[in-house]
Design a protein around this motif. Structure first.
Motif, PDB file in Angstrom:
ATOM      1  N   ASP A  30      31.138 -36.724  44.664  1.00 22.76           N
ATOM      2  CA  ASP A  30      31.025 -37.543  43.460  1.00 22.76           C
ATOM      3  C   ASP A  30      31.936 -38.760  43.552  1.00 22.76           C
ATOM      4  O   ASP A  30      33.117 -38.633  43.899  1.00 22.76           O
ATOM      5  CB  ASP A  30      31.401 -36.710  42.229  1.00 22.76           C
ATOM      6  CG  ASP A  30      31.039 -37.404  40.932  1.00 22.76           C
ATOM      7  OD1 ASP A  30      29.833 -37.573  40.682  1.00 22.76           O
ATOM      8  OD2 ASP A  30      31.964 -37.781  40.186  1.00 22.76           O
ATOM      9  N   GLY A  70      22.664 -29.460  44.542  1.00 21.00           N
ATOM     10  CA  GLY A  70      21.819 -29.523  43.353  1.00 21.00           C
ATOM     11  C   GLY A  70      22.459 -30.223  42.176  1.00 21.00           C
ATOM     12  O   GLY A  70      21.776 -30.534  41.191  1.00 21.00           O
ATOM     13  N   THR A  71      23.757 -30.488  42.248  1.00 24.01           N
ATOM     14  CA  THR A  71      24.460 -31.182  41.164  1.00 24.01           C
ATOM     15  C   THR A  71      24.446 -32.674  41.442  1.00 24.01           C
ATOM     16  O   THR A  71      24.855 -33.107  42.517  1.00 24.01           O
ATOM     17  CB  THR A  71      25.916 -30.697  41.055  1.00 24.01           C
ATOM     18  OG1 THR A  71      25.928 -29.288  40.814  1.00 24.01           O
ATOM     19  CG2 THR A  71      26.645 -31.421  39.928  1.00 24.01           C
ATOM     20  N   PRO A  72      23.969 -33.507  40.504  1.00 22.41           N
ATOM     21  CA  PRO A  72      23.947 -34.961  40.727  1.00 22.41           C
ATOM     22  C   PRO A  72      25.343 -35.508  41.015  1.00 22.41           C
ATOM     23  O   PRO A  72      26.321 -35.136  40.354  1.00 22.41           O
ATOM     24  CB  PRO A  72      23.381 -35.516  39.415  1.00 22.41           C
ATOM     25  CG  PRO A  72      22.595 -34.386  38.828  1.00 22.41           C
ATOM     26  CD  PRO A  72      23.359 -33.142  39.210  1.00 22.41           C
ATOM     27  N   LEU A  73      25.434 -36.365  42.004  1.00 23.03           N
ATOM     28  CA  LEU A  73      26.697 -36.989  42.388  1.00 23.03           C
ATOM     29  C   LEU A  73      26.615 -38.478  42.082  1.00 23.03           C
ATOM     30  O   LEU A  73      25.685 -39.157  42.521  1.00 23.03           O
ATOM     31  CB  LEU A  73      26.952 -36.787  43.885  1.00 23.03           C
ATOM     32  CG  LEU A  73      26.980 -35.335  44.386  1.00 23.03           C
ATOM     33  CD1 LEU A  73      27.042 -35.316  45.914  1.00 23.03           C
ATOM     34  CD2 LEU A  73      28.154 -34.586  43.779  1.00 23.03           C
ATOM     35  N   SER A  80      22.903 -42.243  41.148  1.00 25.28           N
ATOM     36  CA  SER A  80      23.346 -40.913  41.550  1.00 25.28           C
ATOM     37  C   SER A  80      22.436 -40.368  42.637  1.00 25.28           C
ATOM     38  O   SER A  80      21.306 -40.842  42.828  1.00 25.28           O
ATOM     39  CB  SER A  80      23.357 -39.951  40.354  1.00 25.28           C
ATOM     40  OG  SER A  80      22.052 -39.787  39.839  1.00 25.28           O
ATOM     41  N   THR A  82      21.502 -36.415  44.766  1.00 22.51           N
ATOM     42  CA  THR A  82      21.642 -34.972  44.710  1.00 22.51           C
ATOM     43  C   THR A  82      21.504 -34.405  46.125  1.00 22.51           C
ATOM     44  O   THR A  82      20.499 -34.656  46.798  1.00 22.51           O
ATOM     45  CB  THR A  82      20.567 -34.345  43.800  1.00 22.51           C
ATOM     46  OG1 THR A  82      20.671 -34.908  42.488  1.00 22.51           O
ATOM     47  CG2 THR A  82      20.756 -32.834  43.711  1.00 22.51           C
ATOM     48  N   ARG A  84      20.837 -31.436  48.654  1.00 17.80           N
ATOM     49  CA  ARG A  84      20.105 -30.176  48.617  1.00 17.80           C
ATOM     50  C   ARG A  84      20.840 -29.053  49.343  1.00 17.80           C
ATOM     51  O   ARG A  84      20.500 -27.881  49.177  1.00 17.80           O
ATOM     52  CB  ARG A  84      18.726 -30.361  49.254  1.00 17.80           C
ATOM     53  CG  ARG A  84      17.832 -31.339  48.536  1.00 17.80           C
ATOM     54  CD  ARG A  84      16.504 -31.485  49.282  1.00 17.80           C
ATOM     55  NE  ARG A  84      15.627 -32.458  48.635  1.00 17.80           N
ATOM     56  CZ  ARG A  84      14.450 -32.832  49.120  1.00 17.80           C
ATOM     57  NH1 ARG A  84      14.021 -32.316  50.275  1.00 17.80           N
ATOM     58  NH2 ARG A  84      13.709 -33.718  48.476  1.00 17.80           N
TER      59      ARG A  84
END
Length: 345
Positions: A30, A70-73, A80, A82, A84
Motif C-alpha cells: 500500500d 485481494g485487498t486493494p492497495l 489502486s 489488487t 491476487r
C-alpha cells in the motif's frame, strides 16, 4: 502502469520437451509508486511474439504478491491495484523481486516479507531488489558480507543501518549470483534486461530492449547522475559536451585529458572541474567506460580475438582491456563472450 491484454508464458516450438515455466514474483504494498512494479511486469509478464523462434525455454510467469492478497492497495497517482497472490506464492517463486519498501527512512520492513525472503533464499531462489528494495533484503540478512547497491539517496542510510553490507553507491546493479541489487528506478530496467540476458542469452535480451526502446546495456554508474540530478548544466559547459562527442568519434585513438581539454577549448584545470561536475566522474574514467561499452557488441560477435577487440576500442593492450572490462562488467571478456555471444542463447 499500462495494462496489456496478452500475458503469460510464451510456448516453445512444437516437438520440444516442455520445460518448467520460470515464475517471477514481485512484492506490492500500500502506498507504492508504480514505476518499478510496472517495469517488472512489462519485462517479464508481457507476451512477446517477437521472440518466436528465439526461445529455448518458456517465457516467464509473473505473480504480483502482497501481505494480504485481494485487498486493494493504494498507489501513488490516485489509483489502486489488487494483488491476487500472497507471500506463500512469493516464497515459492523462482525469482523474487522487491522493488521498494514503504519508508526507507523510518518504516519497518514487513515481517512477513522478511520471512518469505529467507524461505525463498533457503530454497535457492534468485532474490532481486530494485531501489529501496535493498532494505528488505538487508533486513532478511541476505546481503550480509556482500556488495550491494541501492538508490544513491539511500546509500549512506543502508550502510549505517546494515554495517555488514558493503554498499557501493556508484554502480547500476550488483550481481552476487543468487542475490542481485540495483540502483533507483531506471536502473531496474538495466537489471531486468540483465536477468533476461542471463536466462535467455544476448539475442533475446537485445530484442526485448529494442521493444522497450532502451539500450541492451547502459554503461557507467550512479555517480554520473548524482550531481546532474540536482545541478543544472551551465552554458559554459557546452565545451565538455563537445569534447565528449569528439572522444566518442575516435575511441580507437589516443585520448588524454590535454586532448579532451583542447577539444573543449578549456584549460586542463577548468576542464577537469567542469567535466566532473557534469558527469560525476573523471574524464579518463568516462573514456574507459565508453571503450568497455563499445567492446560489448564486438564480443557478442564471433569475429575478432580479444586482442583485436582491445585495439579496436582504444585499449593499449589486451591486459589493460581485461583489467578494465573486469572492473566494469565483473566478468572477463572471454566469459562475457561465452555467455552473451551469438549462439549463446
Amino acid at each position: 502502469m499500462a495494462v496489456h491484454p496478452q500475458s503469460g508464458p510464451v510456448p516453445v516450438a512444437v516437438g520440444r520437451r516442455p520445460e518448467p515455466v520460470h515464475t517471477v514474483a514481485v512484492y506490492a504494498f500500500d502506498g507504492m509508486a508504480p514505476f518499478e512494479l510496472g517495469v517488472v511486469v512489462e519485462v517479464f509478464g508481457l507476451a512477446r511474439p517477437e521472440l518466436s523462434g528465439l526461445l529455448a525455454a518458456p517465457w516467464y510467469d509473473v505473480r504480483v504478491c502482497a501481505d494480504e492478497p485481494g485487498t486493494p492497495l493504494n498507489a501513488v497517482g490516485g489509483f489502486s491495484l489488487t494483488a491476487r497472490h500472497g507471500l506463500g506464492d512469493l516464497a515459492a517463486a523462482d525469482t523474487v523481486m522487491v522493488v521498494a519498501v514503504p519508508n526507507p527512512f523510518g518504516g519497518a520492513v514487513s515481517p512477513g516479507l522478511v520471512a518469505a525472503l529467507r524461505t525463498a533464499h533457503e530454497r535457492g531462489a534468485r532474490i532481486v531488489s530494485i531501489c529501496s528494495g535493498a532494505f528488505a533484503l538487508a533486513a532478511a540478512g541476505l546481503l550480509d558480507g556482500l556488495e550491494a547497491t541501492t538508490h544513491w539517496r539511500y546509500a549512506d542510510l543502508l550502510q549505517q543501518r546494515h554495517p555488514a553490507v558493503r554498499v557501493n553507491p556508484d554502480v547500476l546493479y550488483v550481481d552476487n549470483g543468487t542475490v542481485l541489487t540495483s540502483a533507483g528506478s531506471a536502473a531496474g530496467i538495466d537489471l531486468c534486461l540483465y536477468l533476461v540476458r542471463r536466462d535467455h542469452g544476448a539475442r533475446v535480451a537485445n530484442t526485448v530492449a529494442r521493444r522497450f526502446v532502451v539500450p541492451p546495456h547502459r554503461d557507467g554508474g550512479q555517480a554520473q547522475f548524482i550531481e546532474a540530478a540536482v545541478t543544472p548544466v551551465a552554458a559554459e559547459d557546452d565545451g565538455v559536451a563537445r569534447s565528449m562527442q569528439w572522444a566518442l568519434d575516435q575511441l580507437a585513438g589516443p585520448l588524454t585529458v590535454p586532448l579532451l581539454a583542447r577539444a573543449a577549448r578549456m584549460s586542463e584545470r577548468s576542464y577537469l572541474r567542469h567535466f566532473t561536475a557534469r558527469n560525476g566522474t573523471s574524464p579518463m574514467r568516462w573514456v574507459t567506460a565508453q571503450r568497455v561499452a563499445a567492446s560489448l557488441p564486438l564480443l557478442e560477435s564471433p569475429e575478432g580475438t580479444v586482442e583485436e577487440i582491445a585495439a579496436a576500442v582504444g585499449f593499449e593492450s589486451a591486459a589493460t582491456f581485461r583489467h578494465h572490462f573486469g572492473r566494469t562488467m565483473r566478468v572477463s571478456p572471454t566469459a562475457y563472450r561465452r555467455t552473451f555471444g551469438r549462439g549463446a542463447a
